[in-house]
Design a protein around this motif. Structure first.
Motif, PDB file in Angstrom:
ATOM      1  N   UNK A  68      -4.386  86.440  72.048  1.00 11.30           N
ATOM      2  CA  UNK A  68      -3.488  87.567  71.759  1.00 11.30           C
ATOM      3  C   UNK A  68      -4.184  88.643  70.930  1.00 11.30           C
ATOM      4  N   UNK A  69      -5.008  88.242  70.009  1.00 11.64           N
ATOM      5  CA  UNK A  69      -5.746  89.226  69.207  1.00 11.64           C
ATOM      6  C   UNK A  69      -6.778  89.948  70.065  1.00 11.64           C
ATOM      7  N   UNK A  73      -5.446  95.130  72.780  1.00 15.03           N
ATOM      8  CA  UNK A  73      -5.595  96.506  73.269  1.00 15.03           C
ATOM      9  C   UNK A  73      -5.036  96.722  74.681  1.00 15.03           C
ATOM     10  N   UNK A  74      -4.935  95.667  75.447  1.00 12.20           N
ATOM     11  CA  UNK A  74      -4.433  95.785  76.823  1.00 12.20           C
ATOM     12  C   UNK A  74      -2.933  95.501  76.909  1.00 12.20           C
ATOM     13  N   UNK A  75      -2.316  95.241  75.767  1.00 18.63           N
ATOM     14  CA  UNK A  75      -0.903  94.878  75.735  1.00 18.63           C
ATOM     15  C   UNK A  75       0.001  96.020  75.301  1.00 18.63           C
ATOM     16  N   UNK A  76      -0.557  97.145  74.918  1.00 24.13           N
ATOM     17  CA  UNK A  76       0.283  98.219  74.390  1.00 24.13           C
ATOM     18  C   UNK A  76       0.980  98.975  75.517  1.00 24.13           C
ATOM     19  N   UNK A  77       2.268  98.749  75.624  1.00 20.22           N
ATOM     20  CA  UNK A  77       3.111  99.470  76.570  1.00 20.22           C
ATOM     21  C   UNK A  77       4.553  99.365  76.101  1.00 20.22           C
ATOM     22  N   UNK A  78       5.365 100.294  76.539  1.00 23.87           N
ATOM     23  CA  UNK A  78       6.775 100.271  76.153  1.00 23.87           C
ATOM     24  C   UNK A  78       7.408  98.976  76.628  1.00 23.87           C
ATOM     25  N   UNK A  79       8.083  98.294  75.747  1.00 26.66           N
ATOM     26  CA  UNK A  79       8.743  97.045  76.107  1.00 26.66           C
ATOM     27  C   UNK A  79       7.858  95.823  76.017  1.00 26.66           C
ATOM     28  N   UNK A  80       6.642  95.963  75.472  1.00 26.75           N
ATOM     29  CA  UNK A  80       5.757  94.800  75.317  1.00 26.75           C
ATOM     30  C   UNK A  80       6.438  93.776  74.413  1.00 26.75           C
ATOM     31  N   UNK A  83       6.445  88.940  70.491  1.00 23.19           N
ATOM     32  CA  UNK A  83       5.720  87.708  70.180  1.00 23.19           C
ATOM     33  C   UNK A  83       4.305  87.679  70.707  1.00 23.19           C
ATOM     34  N   UNK A  84       3.885  88.708  71.389  1.00 22.80           N
ATOM     35  CA  UNK A  84       2.543  88.732  71.942  1.00 22.80           C
ATOM     36  C   UNK A  84       2.554  88.434  73.427  1.00 22.80           C
ATOM     37  N   UNK A  85       1.408  88.159  73.932  1.00 22.87           N
ATOM     38  CA  UNK A  85       1.208  87.931  75.354  1.00 22.87           C
ATOM     39  C   UNK A  85       2.083  86.796  75.872  1.00 22.87           C
ATOM     40  N   UNK A 116       8.692  79.369  68.842  1.00 29.56           N
ATOM     41  CA  UNK A 116       7.763  78.374  68.308  1.00 29.56           C
ATOM     42  C   UNK A 116       6.327  78.760  68.637  1.00 29.56           C
ATOM     43  N   UNK A 117       5.546  77.816  69.129  1.00 27.92           N
ATOM     44  CA  UNK A 117       4.119  77.991  69.326  1.00 27.92           C
ATOM     45  C   UNK A 117       3.751  79.170  70.201  1.00 27.92           C
ATOM     46  N   UNK A 118       4.413  79.307  71.326  1.00 31.56           N
ATOM     47  CA  UNK A 118       4.055  80.374  72.240  1.00 31.56           C
ATOM     48  C   UNK A 118       5.306  80.943  72.883  1.00 31.56           C
ATOM     49  N   UNK A 119       5.130  82.112  73.466  1.00 28.77           N
ATOM     50  CA  UNK A 119       6.221  82.697  74.230  1.00 28.77           C
ATOM     51  C   UNK A 119       6.135  82.074  75.618  1.00 28.77           C
ATOM     52  N   UNK A 120       6.855  81.002  75.810  1.00 23.96           N
ATOM     53  CA  UNK A 120       6.818  80.296  77.082  1.00 23.96           C
ATOM     54  C   UNK A 120       7.927  80.845  77.967  1.00 23.96           C
TER      55      UNK A 120
END
Length: 135
Positions: A68-69, A73-80, A83-85, A116-120
């Motif tokens: 995720x870190x 840079x490839x995750x920036x978009x409206x509605x992202x 919790x991350x990727x 929890x651990x990840x966005x599943x």
């Protein structure tokens, strides 16, 4: 297996290969391309003994944090997602997995749930595999 010194750990050869592949793909896709999710196909080697199964959650959390870190840079978009990727969890054939890998439930339990651990966003079991989910 997500061992701390394994080739999949952040900074190790397989991780570097994955990261370089993502960077090349994103550059080739153009400046407006955005990374929307990741498919993780979980093998069962982490479920072969209690030590690996007990350590899996922390290892997987560290792996996801690095992904995720590194790919932020490839995750920036409206509605992202906040919790991350998003990660779609997939498992290999589940036929007789509980017999072969006695700690499979501990590994699967470490994936976490909402918050929890990840966005599943889903768990997929292989299509057309022999038998049912007996694990």
């Amino acid at each position: 297996m997500l061992l701390p010194n394994a080739r999949r750990c952040p900074g190790c050869p397989l991780y570097k290969d994955m990261a370089q592949t993502v960077v090349r793909a994103m550059r080739a896709a153009g400046p407006n391309a955005r990374l929307r999710g990741m498919l993780w196909v979980q093998g069962e080697s982490d479920a072969n003994n209690d030590w690996n199964a007990a350590a899996y959650g922390a290892r997987f959390a560290a792996f996801l944090a690095a992904v995720r870190q590194d790919f932020a840079p490839y995750m920036s978009y409206a509605g992202a997602p906040a919790g991350g990727l998003p990660v779609v969890m997939a498992v290999m054939s589940t036929w007789k997995r509980a017999d072969i890998f006695p700690y499979i439930q501990e590994v699967r339990g470490a994936w976490g749930g909402e918050g929890e651990l990840c966005v599943c966003v889903g768990v997929c079991v292989g299509v057309g595999v022999r038998g049912g989910d007996d694990a």
